[in-house]
Design a protein around this motif. Structure first.
Motif, PDB file in Angstrom:
ATOM      1  N   TYR A  53      -3.023   9.602 -15.720  1.00  0.00           N
ATOM      2  CA  TYR A  53      -2.259   8.828 -16.704  1.00  0.00           C
ATOM      3  C   TYR A  53      -1.444   7.701 -16.084  1.00  0.00           C
ATOM      4  CZ  TYR A  53      -4.042  12.371 -19.716  1.00  0.00           C
ATOM      5  OH  TYR A  53      -4.905  13.196 -20.392  1.00  0.00           O
ATOM      6  N   ALA A  54      -1.573   7.516 -14.787  1.00  0.00           N
ATOM      7  CA  ALA A  54      -0.956   6.372 -14.114  1.00  0.00           C
ATOM      8  C   ALA A  54      -1.955   5.213 -14.187  1.00  0.00           C
ATOM      9  CB  ALA A  54      -0.620   6.727 -12.672  1.00  0.00           C
ATOM     10  N   THR A  55      -1.581   4.070 -13.630  1.00  0.00           N
ATOM     11  CA  THR A  55      -2.485   2.915 -13.627  1.00  0.00           C
ATOM     12  C   THR A  55      -2.555   2.323 -12.218  1.00  0.00           C
ATOM     13  OG1 THR A  55      -0.903   1.114 -14.023  1.00  0.00           O
ATOM     14  CG2 THR A  55      -1.665   2.357 -15.970  1.00  0.00           C
ATOM     15  N   GLY A  56      -3.447   1.370 -12.054  1.00  0.00           N
ATOM     16  CA  GLY A  56      -3.583   0.675 -10.780  1.00  0.00           C
ATOM     17  C   GLY A  56      -2.377  -0.164 -10.406  1.00  0.00           C
ATOM     18  N   LEU A  57      -1.426  -0.323 -11.331  1.00  0.00           N
ATOM     19  CA  LEU A  57      -0.171  -1.002 -11.022  1.00  0.00           C
ATOM     20  C   LEU A  57       0.838  -0.047 -10.400  1.00  0.00           C
ATOM     21  CD1 LEU A  57       0.160  -3.160 -14.273  1.00  0.00           C
ATOM     22  CD2 LEU A  57      -0.600  -3.919 -12.001  1.00  0.00           C
ATOM     23  N   ASP A  58       0.563   1.258 -10.474  1.00  0.00           N
ATOM     24  CA  ASP A  58       1.428   2.268  -9.860  1.00  0.00           C
ATOM     25  C   ASP A  58       1.011   2.469  -8.407  1.00  0.00           C
ATOM     26  OD1 ASP A  58       2.923   2.916 -12.241  1.00  0.00           O
ATOM     27  OD2 ASP A  58       1.122   3.956 -12.973  1.00  0.00           O
ATOM     28  N   GLY A  59       1.997   2.587  -7.547  1.00  0.00           N
ATOM     29  CA  GLY A  59       1.742   2.658  -6.109  1.00  0.00           C
ATOM     30  C   GLY A  59       0.772   3.740  -5.680  1.00  0.00           C
ATOM     31  N   GLU A  60       0.874   4.932  -6.280  1.00  0.00           N
ATOM     32  CA  GLU A  60       0.000   6.024  -5.842  1.00  0.00           C
ATOM     33  C   GLU A  60      -1.454   5.783  -6.226  1.00  0.00           C
ATOM     34  OE1 GLU A  60       1.827   7.315  -9.790  1.00  0.00           O
ATOM     35  OE2 GLU A  60       2.577   6.376  -7.975  1.00  0.00           O
ATOM     36  N   VAL A  61      -1.701   5.174  -7.379  1.00  0.00           N
ATOM     37  CA  VAL A  61      -3.078   4.861  -7.776  1.00  0.00           C
ATOM     38  C   VAL A  61      -3.600   3.701  -6.933  1.00  0.00           C
ATOM     39  CG1 VAL A  61      -4.562   4.034  -9.653  1.00  0.00           C
ATOM     40  CG2 VAL A  61      -2.797   5.755 -10.110  1.00  0.00           C
ATOM     41  N   TYR A  62      -2.785   2.682  -6.756  1.00  0.00           N
ATOM     42  CA  TYR A  62      -3.153   1.529  -5.939  1.00  0.00           C
ATOM     43  C   TYR A  62      -3.573   1.984  -4.542  1.00  0.00           C
ATOM     44  CZ  TYR A  62      -2.591  -3.231  -4.045  1.00  0.00           C
ATOM     45  OH  TYR A  62      -2.797  -4.442  -3.455  1.00  0.00           O
ATOM     46  N   ALA A  63      -2.757   2.835  -3.923  1.00  0.00           N
ATOM     47  CA  ALA A  63      -3.064   3.340  -2.575  1.00  0.00           C
ATOM     48  C   ALA A  63      -4.332   4.183  -2.585  1.00  0.00           C
ATOM     49  CB  ALA A  63      -1.882   4.146  -2.046  1.00  0.00           C
ATOM     50  N   HIS A  64      -4.509   5.003  -3.613  1.00  0.00           N
ATOM     51  CA  HIS A  64      -5.696   5.855  -3.733  1.00  0.00           C
ATOM     52  C   HIS A  64      -6.966   5.005  -3.790  1.00  0.00           C
ATOM     53  CE1 HIS A  64      -7.947   9.442  -5.146  1.00  0.00           C
ATOM     54  NE2 HIS A  64      -8.583   8.576  -5.908  1.00  0.00           N
ATOM     55  N   VAL A  65      -6.934   3.955  -4.615  1.00  0.00           N
ATOM     56  CA  VAL A  65      -8.105   3.084  -4.753  1.00  0.00           C
ATOM     57  C   VAL A  65      -8.393   2.378  -3.433  1.00  0.00           C
ATOM     58  CG1 VAL A  65      -9.016   1.012  -5.891  1.00  0.00           C
ATOM     59  CG2 VAL A  65      -7.845   2.779  -7.241  1.00  0.00           C
ATOM     60  N   LEU A  66      -7.378   1.819  -2.810  1.00  0.00           N
ATOM     61  CA  LEU A  66      -7.593   1.096  -1.557  1.00  0.00           C
ATOM     62  C   LEU A  66      -8.014   2.015  -0.412  1.00  0.00           C
ATOM     63  CD1 LEU A  66      -6.460  -1.239  -3.188  1.00  0.00           C
ATOM     64  CD2 LEU A  66      -5.194  -1.927  -1.169  1.00  0.00           C
ATOM     65  N   ALA A  67      -7.698   3.308  -0.510  1.00  0.00           N
ATOM     66  CA  ALA A  67      -8.097   4.266   0.518  1.00  0.00           C
ATOM     67  C   ALA A  67      -9.515   4.796   0.317  1.00  0.00           C
ATOM     68  CB  ALA A  67      -7.113   5.440   0.548  1.00  0.00           C
ATOM     69  N   THR A  68     -10.131   4.457  -0.803  1.00  0.00           N
ATOM     70  CA  THR A  68     -11.505   4.885  -1.052  1.00  0.00           C
ATOM     71  C   THR A  68     -12.417   4.246  -0.004  1.00  0.00           C
ATOM     72  OG1 THR A  68     -11.084   5.052  -3.417  1.00  0.00           O
ATOM     73  CG2 THR A  68     -13.386   4.884  -2.740  1.00  0.00           C
ATOM     74  N   PRO A  69     -13.308   5.037   0.611  1.00  0.00           N
ATOM     75  CA  PRO A  69     -14.211   4.457   1.603  1.00  0.00           C
ATOM     76  C   PRO A  69     -14.962   3.238   1.039  1.00  0.00           C
ATOM     77  CG  PRO A  69     -14.375   6.843   1.641  1.00  0.00           C
ATOM     78  CD  PRO A  69     -13.511   6.480   0.457  1.00  0.00           C
ATOM     79  N   GLY A  70     -14.906   2.156   1.783  1.00  0.00           N
ATOM     80  CA  GLY A  70     -15.589   0.919   1.412  1.00  0.00           C
ATOM     81  C   GLY A  70     -14.775  -0.019   0.542  1.00  0.00           C
ATOM     82  N   ALA A  71     -13.642   0.437   0.013  1.00  0.00           N
ATOM     83  CA  ALA A  71     -12.865  -0.399  -0.917  1.00  0.00           C
ATOM     84  C   ALA A  71     -12.343  -1.660  -0.246  1.00  0.00           C
ATOM     85  CB  ALA A  71     -11.711   0.403  -1.508  1.00  0.00           C
ATOM     86  N   ARG A  72     -11.740  -1.527   0.907  1.00  0.00           N
ATOM     87  CA  ARG A  72     -11.145  -2.706   1.565  1.00  0.00           C
ATOM     88  C   ARG A  72     -12.209  -3.743   1.932  1.00  0.00           C
ATOM     89  NH1 ARG A  72      -5.769  -2.201   2.437  1.00  0.00           N
ATOM     90  NH2 ARG A  72      -4.917  -0.108   2.330  1.00  0.00           N
ATOM     91  N   GLU A  73     -13.385  -3.280   2.345  1.00  0.00           N
ATOM     92  CA  GLU A  73     -14.466  -4.204   2.672  1.00  0.00           C
ATOM     93  C   GLU A  73     -14.958  -4.921   1.418  1.00  0.00           C
ATOM     94  OE1 GLU A  73     -14.322  -0.990   3.541  1.00  0.00           O
ATOM     95  OE2 GLU A  73     -14.134  -1.050   5.725  1.00  0.00           O
ATOM     96  N   LEU A  74     -15.098  -4.179   0.318  1.00  0.00           N
ATOM     97  CA  LEU A  74     -15.523  -4.763  -0.944  1.00  0.00           C
ATOM     98  C   LEU A  74     -14.505  -5.802  -1.432  1.00  0.00           C
ATOM     99  CD1 LEU A  74     -17.518  -4.636  -3.374  1.00  0.00           C
ATOM    100  CD2 LEU A  74     -16.024  -2.880  -4.331  1.00  0.00           C
ATOM    101  N   ILE A  75     -13.242  -5.484  -1.312  1.00  0.00           N
ATOM    102  CA  ILE A  75     -12.173  -6.401  -1.705  1.00  0.00           C
ATOM    103  C   ILE A  75     -12.203  -7.659  -0.839  1.00  0.00           C
ATOM    104  CG2 ILE A  75      -9.658  -6.689  -1.678  1.00  0.00           C
ATOM    105  CD1 ILE A  75      -9.597  -3.653  -2.589  1.00  0.00           C
ATOM    106  N   ALA A  76     -12.358  -7.484   0.464  1.00  0.00           N
ATOM    107  CA  ALA A  76     -12.392  -8.636   1.378  1.00  0.00           C
ATOM    108  C   ALA A  76     -13.567  -9.557   1.050  1.00  0.00           C
ATOM    109  CB  ALA A  76     -12.471  -8.152   2.828  1.00  0.00           C
ATOM    110  N   ARG A  77     -14.757  -8.988   0.823  1.00  0.00           N
ATOM    111  CA  ARG A  77     -15.931  -9.801   0.489  1.00  0.00           C
ATOM    112  C   ARG A  77     -15.734 -10.535  -0.833  1.00  0.00           C
ATOM    113  NH1 ARG A  77     -18.777  -5.149   2.025  1.00  0.00           N
ATOM    114  NH2 ARG A  77     -19.274  -4.745  -0.150  1.00  0.00           N
TER     115      ARG A  77
END
Length: 145
Positions: A53-77
């Motif tokens: 029930y949180a969103t990507g604007l909340d720190g814990e969800v934001y960190a969870h998404v960015l910690a997903t394997p491959g997320a940072r590379e996908l974001i960078a590309r």
């Protein structure tokens, strides 16, 4: 809809929108530019009861998404592609990126925010970035069957 504006010395050059692909009319928001669908690329924070029930604007969800394997590379590309597209269009014309996930509350929101920050930072604040979250305030969707 919630909006984040990363203001620049010049005009807004990029609009990044997050959507929930399962909401009626969501694909009507995809008009032009780049499209990134995260439904298969990144794990869904909504599957975790603590994050549902949180969103990507909340720190814990934001960190969870960015910690997903491959997320940072996908974001960078994606940030590199958006900047390259912006460099190809005349000044004053907007480039657009639509980031989609299932419900538009978690993955697409976090990724849109991070791509926007990276693009804005790469431009040194000389150009603005607007980030629109079209479905972040809607209720969590039931799991798809």
């Amino acid at each position: 809809m919630q909006t984040t504006l990363l203001d620049g010395l010049g005009t807004v050059a990029a609009v990044i929108r997050s959507i929930g692909a399962r909401h009626p009319g969501a694909h009507d928001l995809v008009t032009d530019g780049l499209y990134l669908d995260l439904r298969r690329a990144l794990r869904n924070p909504a599957d975790d009861p603590a994050l549902r029930y949180a969103t990507g604007l909340d720190g814990e969800v934001y960190a969870h998404v960015l910690a997903t394997p491959g997320a940072r590379e996908l974001i960078a590309r994606t940030a590199v592609q958006l900047r390259a597209l912006a460099d190809e269009v005349p000044r004053g014309r907007l480039v657009r990126l639509t980031v989609a996930c299932q419900g538009g509350r978690h993955r697409s929101v976090a990724v849109a925010e991070e791509v926007g920050r990276r693009v804005w930072t790469a431009w040194g604040g000389q150009r603005g970035v607007e980030i629109e979250h079209h479905h972040v305030d809607l209720p969590v969707l039931p799991a798809s069957g």
